[in-house]
Design a protein around this motif. Structure first.
Motif, PDB file in Angstrom:
ATOM      1  N   TRP A  14     -28.029   2.905  -3.073  1.00  0.00           N
ATOM      2  CA  TRP A  14     -27.316   3.898  -3.883  1.00  0.00           C
ATOM      3  C   TRP A  14     -25.878   3.489  -4.182  1.00  0.00           C
ATOM      4  N   ASP A  15     -25.272   2.629  -3.373  1.00  0.00           N
ATOM      5  CA  ASP A  15     -23.884   2.209  -3.552  1.00  0.00           C
ATOM      6  C   ASP A  15     -23.884   0.798  -4.131  1.00  0.00           C
ATOM      7  N   TRP A  16     -23.258   0.596  -5.300  1.00  0.00           N
ATOM      8  CA  TRP A  16     -23.270  -0.696  -5.993  1.00  0.00           C
ATOM      9  C   TRP A  16     -21.848  -1.096  -6.372  1.00  0.00           C
ATOM     10  N   GLU A  17     -21.587  -2.415  -6.383  1.00  0.00           N
ATOM     11  CA  GLU A  17     -20.311  -2.897  -6.904  1.00  0.00           C
ATOM     12  C   GLU A  17     -20.433  -4.347  -7.356  1.00  0.00           C
ATOM     13  N   TYR A  32     -26.312   1.053   1.272  1.00  0.00           N
ATOM     14  CA  TYR A  32     -26.015   2.474   1.490  1.00  0.00           C
ATOM     15  C   TYR A  32     -24.547   2.697   1.809  1.00  0.00           C
ATOM     16  N   ASP A  33     -23.808   1.633   2.191  1.00  0.00           N
ATOM     17  CA  ASP A  33     -22.367   1.710   2.461  1.00  0.00           C
ATOM     18  C   ASP A  33     -21.833   0.289   2.379  1.00  0.00           C
ATOM     19  N   GLN A  57     -22.553   4.493  -8.245  1.00  0.00           N
ATOM     20  CA  GLN A  57     -23.533   4.987  -7.291  1.00  0.00           C
ATOM     21  C   GLN A  57     -24.749   5.560  -8.015  1.00  0.00           C
ATOM     22  N   ASP A  58     -25.840   5.616  -7.277  1.00  0.00           N
ATOM     23  CA  ASP A  58     -27.077   6.247  -7.733  1.00  0.00           C
ATOM     24  C   ASP A  58     -27.540   5.810  -9.127  1.00  0.00           C
TER      25      ASP A  58
END
Length: 130
Positions: A14-17, A32-33, A57-58
């Motif tokens: 869910w967490d992207w960068e 997730y983190d 996110q998401d």
């Protein structure tokens, strides 16, 4: 969840960068983190167009619309081999629509720890947190 018809491995993505970007590759990390590690990397090879926030996110990945494909073909002068479209929480009030055009996508699962022992961006002891 899948990207361009390729399934992502089971996990909490869910967490992207964006962790790397140059003319030959756009690398996304997911987990997730993302504070200390990530468990998935998605590399877009030879990105021709990238329209997404550096962190989101998401994401909800979907096939690109005919209008999105036509706009890309007009902008790039040809129909790109790979187009990924998605909506995601970019930190604003509404989801942001994102689009990535590239030559190919590579999906690599596996735990990657972030090095937090590197140089700090402030001198001396860490600032107080209260």
């Amino acid at each position: 969840m899948e990207i361009a018809g390729r399934p992502l491995p089971e996990g909490s993505w869910w967490d992207w960068e964006v962790i790397g970007w140059d003319a030959g590759r756009l690398r996304l990390a997911a987990g997730y983190d993302l504070t200390h590690h990530h468990g998935l990397e998605v590399d877009f090879v030879s990105p021709a167009l990238v329209s997404c926030p550096f962190a989101f996110q998401d994401p909800v990945f979907r096939p690109p619309t005919a209008e999105e494909r036509a706009r890309l073909a007009r902008s790039l002068g040809e129909d790109p081999p790979l187009v990924v479209a998605f909506e995601a929480d970019g930190g604003g009030r509404e989801p942001v629509s994102c689009l990535i055009a590239a030559e190919a996508v590579e999906i690599r699962p596996g735990l990657v720890r972030r090095d937090t022992s590197g140089p700090r961006d402030w001198p001396g002891a860490p600032p107080p947190t209260d």
